[in-house]
Write a protein that holds these residues in place. Sequence first.
Motif, PDB file in Angstrom:
ATOM      1  N   GLY A 110       0.807  -1.218   0.000  1.00  0.00           N
ATOM      2  CA  GLY A 110       0.000   0.000   0.000  1.00  0.00           C
ATOM      3  C   GLY A 110       0.833   1.257   0.000  1.00  0.00           C
ATOM      4  N   GLY A 111       2.082   1.158  -0.437  1.00  0.00           N
ATOM      5  CA  GLY A 111       3.012   2.273  -0.356  1.00  0.00           C
ATOM      6  C   GLY A 111       2.981   3.187  -1.559  1.00  0.00           C
ATOM      7  N   ALA A 112       4.165   3.760  -1.839  1.00  0.00           N
ATOM      8  CA  ALA A 112       4.246   4.802  -2.847  1.00  0.00           C
ATOM      9  C   ALA A 112       4.143   4.276  -4.273  1.00  0.00           C
ATOM     10  CB  ALA A 112       5.567   5.563  -2.696  1.00  0.00           C
ATOM     11  N   ASP A 113       4.153   2.957  -4.440  1.00  0.00           N
ATOM     12  CA  ASP A 113       4.109   2.398  -5.785  1.00  0.00           C
ATOM     13  C   ASP A 113       2.714   2.364  -6.385  1.00  0.00           C
ATOM     14  OD1 ASP A 113       6.795   1.994  -5.833  1.00  0.00           O
ATOM     15  OD2 ASP A 113       6.677  -0.049  -5.062  1.00  0.00           O
ATOM     16  N   GLY A 114       1.765   2.935  -5.708  1.00  0.00           N
ATOM     17  CA  GLY A 114       0.437   2.964  -6.288  1.00  0.00           C
ATOM     18  C   GLY A 114      -0.684   2.921  -5.275  1.00  0.00           C
ATOM     19  N   GLY A 115      -0.405   2.470  -4.055  1.00  0.00           N
ATOM     20  CA  GLY A 115      -1.439   2.417  -3.043  1.00  0.00           C
ATOM     21  C   GLY A 115      -2.581   1.539  -3.458  1.00  0.00           C
ATOM     22  N   GLY A 116      -3.793   2.097  -3.515  1.00  0.00           N
ATOM     23  CA  GLY A 116      -4.960   1.321  -3.888  1.00  0.00           C
ATOM     24  C   GLY A 116      -5.245   1.323  -5.373  1.00  0.00           C
ATOM     25  N   ILE A 117      -4.360   1.881  -6.172  1.00  0.00           N
ATOM     26  CA  ILE A 117      -4.583   1.944  -7.622  1.00  0.00           C
ATOM     27  C   ILE A 117      -4.342   0.578  -8.251  1.00  0.00           C
ATOM     28  CG2 ILE A 117      -3.767   2.952  -9.782  1.00  0.00           C
ATOM     29  CD1 ILE A 117      -3.042   5.464  -8.264  1.00  0.00           C
ATOM     30  N   SER A 118      -5.159   0.251  -9.233  1.00  0.00           N
ATOM     31  CA  SER A 118      -4.991  -0.992  -9.980  1.00  0.00           C
ATOM     32  C   SER A 118      -5.053  -0.690 -11.464  1.00  0.00           C
ATOM     33  CB  SER A 118      -6.082  -2.000  -9.596  1.00  0.00           C
ATOM     34  OG  SER A 118      -5.920  -3.204 -10.313  1.00  0.00           O
ATOM     35  N   VAL A 119      -3.985  -1.055 -12.187  1.00  0.00           N
ATOM     36  CA  VAL A 119      -3.912  -0.850 -13.629  1.00  0.00           C
ATOM     37  C   VAL A 119      -3.493  -2.171 -14.268  1.00  0.00           C
ATOM     38  CG1 VAL A 119      -2.826   0.411 -15.514  1.00  0.00           C
ATOM     39  CG2 VAL A 119      -3.251   1.562 -13.332  1.00  0.00           C
ATOM     40  N   ALA A 120      -4.159  -2.565 -15.340  1.00  0.00           N
ATOM     41  CA  ALA A 120      -3.828  -3.823 -16.006  1.00  0.00           C
ATOM     42  C   ALA A 120      -4.100  -3.706 -17.497  1.00  0.00           C
ATOM     43  CB  ALA A 120      -4.639  -4.982 -15.421  1.00  0.00           C
ATOM     44  N   LEU A 121      -3.440  -4.559 -18.257  1.00  0.00           N
ATOM     45  CA  LEU A 121      -3.700  -4.693 -19.684  1.00  0.00           C
ATOM     46  C   LEU A 121      -4.469  -5.988 -19.917  1.00  0.00           C
ATOM     47  CD1 LEU A 121      -0.204  -3.750 -21.174  1.00  0.00           C
ATOM     48  CD2 LEU A 121      -2.200  -2.262 -20.923  1.00  0.00           C
ATOM     49  N   THR A 122      -5.440  -5.949 -20.816  1.00  0.00           N
ATOM     50  CA  THR A 122      -6.201  -7.158 -21.110  1.00  0.00           C
ATOM     51  C   THR A 122      -6.554  -7.188 -22.595  1.00  0.00           C
ATOM     52  OG1 THR A 122      -8.083  -8.522 -20.392  1.00  0.00           O
ATOM     53  CG2 THR A 122      -8.488  -6.167 -20.675  1.00  0.00           C
ATOM     54  N   ARG A 123      -6.736  -8.396 -23.100  1.00  0.00           N
ATOM     55  CA  ARG A 123      -7.091  -8.529 -24.518  1.00  0.00           C
ATOM     56  C   ARG A 123      -7.892  -9.809 -24.719  1.00  0.00           C
ATOM     57  NH1 ARG A 123      -3.082  -7.306 -29.596  1.00  0.00           N
ATOM     58  NH2 ARG A 123      -4.680  -7.336 -31.225  1.00  0.00           N
ATOM     59  N   ASN A 124      -8.940  -9.698 -25.493  1.00  0.00           N
ATOM     60  CA  ASN A 124      -9.713 -10.872 -25.890  1.00  0.00           C
ATOM     61  C   ASN A 124      -9.214 -11.372 -27.238  1.00  0.00           C
ATOM     62  OD1 ASN A 124     -11.425  -9.216 -23.996  1.00  0.00           O
ATOM     63  ND2 ASN A 124     -12.739 -10.991 -24.204  1.00  0.00           N
ATOM     64  N   TYR A 125      -9.255 -12.682 -27.445  1.00  0.00           N
ATOM     65  CA  TYR A 125      -8.755 -13.215 -28.703  1.00  0.00           C
ATOM     66  C   TYR A 125      -9.423 -14.545 -29.036  1.00  0.00           C
ATOM     67  CZ  TYR A 125      -5.869 -16.500 -26.019  1.00  0.00           C
ATOM     68  OH  TYR A 125      -5.450 -17.504 -25.166  1.00  0.00           O
ATOM     69  N   VAL A 126      -9.250 -14.952 -30.289  1.00  0.00           N
ATOM     70  CA  VAL A 126      -9.775 -16.227 -30.777  1.00  0.00           C
ATOM     71  C   VAL A 126      -8.592 -17.083 -31.197  1.00  0.00           C
ATOM     72  CG1 VAL A 126     -11.242 -17.360 -32.486  1.00  0.00           C
ATOM     73  CG2 VAL A 126     -11.861 -15.092 -31.608  1.00  0.00           C
ATOM     74  N   SER A 127      -8.618 -18.356 -30.830  1.00  0.00           N
ATOM     75  CA  SER A 127      -7.582 -19.299 -31.255  1.00  0.00           C
ATOM     76  C   SER A 127      -8.266 -20.527 -31.850  1.00  0.00           C
ATOM     77  CB  SER A 127      -6.694 -19.702 -30.071  1.00  0.00           C
ATOM     78  OG  SER A 127      -7.400 -20.544 -29.184  1.00  0.00           O
ATOM     79  N   GLY A 128      -7.454 -21.483 -32.299  1.00  0.00           N
ATOM     80  CA  GLY A 128      -8.028 -22.688 -32.868  1.00  0.00           C
ATOM     81  C   GLY A 128      -8.882 -23.461 -31.886  1.00  0.00           C
ATOM     82  N   SER A 129      -8.604 -23.299 -30.581  1.00  0.00           N
ATOM     83  CA  SER A 129      -9.339 -24.073 -29.576  1.00  0.00           C
ATOM     84  C   SER A 129     -10.768 -23.601 -29.376  1.00  0.00           C
ATOM     85  CB  SER A 129      -8.590 -24.031 -28.237  1.00  0.00           C
ATOM     86  OG  SER A 129      -8.545 -22.708 -27.728  1.00  0.00           O
ATOM     87  N   ASN A 130     -11.038 -22.324 -29.629  1.00  0.00           N
ATOM     88  CA  ASN A 130     -12.402 -21.825 -29.425  1.00  0.00           C
ATOM     89  C   ASN A 130     -13.037 -21.277 -30.702  1.00  0.00           C
ATOM     90  OD1 ASN A 130     -10.694 -19.535 -29.449  1.00  0.00           O
ATOM     91  ND2 ASN A 130     -12.087 -18.365 -28.153  1.00  0.00           N
ATOM     92  N   LEU A 131     -12.350 -21.414 -31.837  1.00  0.00           N
ATOM     93  CA  LEU A 131     -12.896 -20.907 -33.099  1.00  0.00           C
ATOM     94  C   LEU A 131     -14.261 -21.507 -33.442  1.00  0.00           C
ATOM     95  CD1 LEU A 131     -12.657 -19.198 -35.628  1.00  0.00           C
ATOM     96  CD2 LEU A 131     -11.222 -20.986 -36.649  1.00  0.00           C
ATOM     97  N   PRO A 132     -14.479 -22.827 -33.283  1.00  0.00           N
ATOM     98  CA  PRO A 132     -15.814 -23.358 -33.604  1.00  0.00           C
ATOM     99  C   PRO A 132     -16.933 -22.705 -32.801  1.00  0.00           C
ATOM    100  CG  PRO A 132     -14.228 -25.146 -33.449  1.00  0.00           C
ATOM    101  CD  PRO A 132     -13.533 -23.917 -32.955  1.00  0.00           C
ATOM    102  N   ASP A 133     -16.703 -22.503 -31.507  1.00  0.00           N
ATOM    103  CA  ASP A 133     -17.738 -21.872 -30.689  1.00  0.00           C
ATOM    104  C   ASP A 133     -17.924 -20.406 -31.052  1.00  0.00           C
ATOM    105  OD1 ASP A 133     -18.401 -24.161 -29.352  1.00  0.00           O
ATOM    106  OD2 ASP A 133     -17.339 -23.682 -27.499  1.00  0.00           O
ATOM    107  N   VAL A 134     -16.850 -19.719 -31.422  1.00  0.00           N
ATOM    108  CA  VAL A 134     -16.965 -18.324 -31.847  1.00  0.00           C
ATOM    109  C   VAL A 134     -17.833 -18.226 -33.105  1.00  0.00           C
ATOM    110  CG1 VAL A 134     -15.688 -16.363 -32.810  1.00  0.00           C
ATOM    111  CG2 VAL A 134     -14.819 -17.546 -30.779  1.00  0.00           C
ATOM    112  N   LEU A 135     -17.601 -19.104 -34.063  1.00  0.00           N
ATOM    113  CA  LEU A 135     -18.411 -19.098 -35.285  1.00  0.00           C
ATOM    114  C   LEU A 135     -19.873 -19.373 -34.968  1.00  0.00           C
ATOM    115  CD1 LEU A 135     -16.038 -21.097 -37.674  1.00  0.00           C
ATOM    116  CD2 LEU A 135     -16.373 -18.616 -37.594  1.00  0.00           C
ATOM    117  N   ARG A 136     -20.121 -20.355 -34.096  1.00  0.00           N
ATOM    118  CA  ARG A 136     -21.503 -20.692 -33.738  1.00  0.00           C
ATOM    119  C   ARG A 136     -22.162 -19.530 -32.993  1.00  0.00           C
ATOM    120  NH1 ARG A 136     -24.245 -25.382 -33.929  1.00  0.00           N
ATOM    121  NH2 ARG A 136     -26.027 -25.665 -32.527  1.00  0.00           N
TER     122      ARG A 136
END
Length: 250
Positions: free
Chosen positions: A95-121
Amino acid sequence: CTHAWNAPIVGRKRWIFYPPGVTPPGVHPSPSGDDVCMPISIGEWFLTFWNEHVRRRSDPDPGRRPLECTARPGDVLFVPHGWWHMVVNIGDEDGGADGGGISVALTRNYVSGSNLPDVLRFLDTRVGQISGCRDRADAVKPEALGEEFRRALLTHGGEDEVGGEEEEEKKSDETPSSERRGRWSSLLREAEAASRKGWSCAAWSDPPPSEEDVECHGGGVGTSVLSKAKGPCSSNAGGIAGGGFSFSFL
């Protein structure tokens, strides 16, 4: 139906997951998934359903137990499609000077061969659940997204994900562009065939056409989560989340 990854930059995130086909306590989806009733905030869910969640940690069937973890800066968390998930931002450990209660993140949604059939459906049969392209005039319309996705996959699938045209020239002698496009075309054909057979993930089902709505919180008919999310957030009648949901679903 997409997968996702999430990488915290500042602060920690506490994640709770429920497996495909296992609905979290307090979350009531319709058979089609078009409508969902749930607490309107994470705080309400913790106050009301935490004890039931703790009980489910000891489910006799390990495959039905929820999973939990804390992601810290430097971690990358994989979120498979079909898993209910909740995230609580808990800030830095000190909880110090590196950000305290702040939360920052990167996120990304994607399609791969494992879920491509369900994405198409999903793109073919769940047009009403497609979001993110309804509030922009220049966006692809939901009903046309499936066709556009297939076209883009075949058009750009032959290009390397990293390197672009320069990398294409370097590898032209080793792996011709037409060969790579052929592999993508084959992948799409296989995914189309699998999509027509049904869902590969237990989170999805094809209910009878008459099962449209879900009753919740005293017998009221639930309002579509997507409709609620796209409209004004002034009303949260019936326990439907307006500005943010306690649980999300990919």
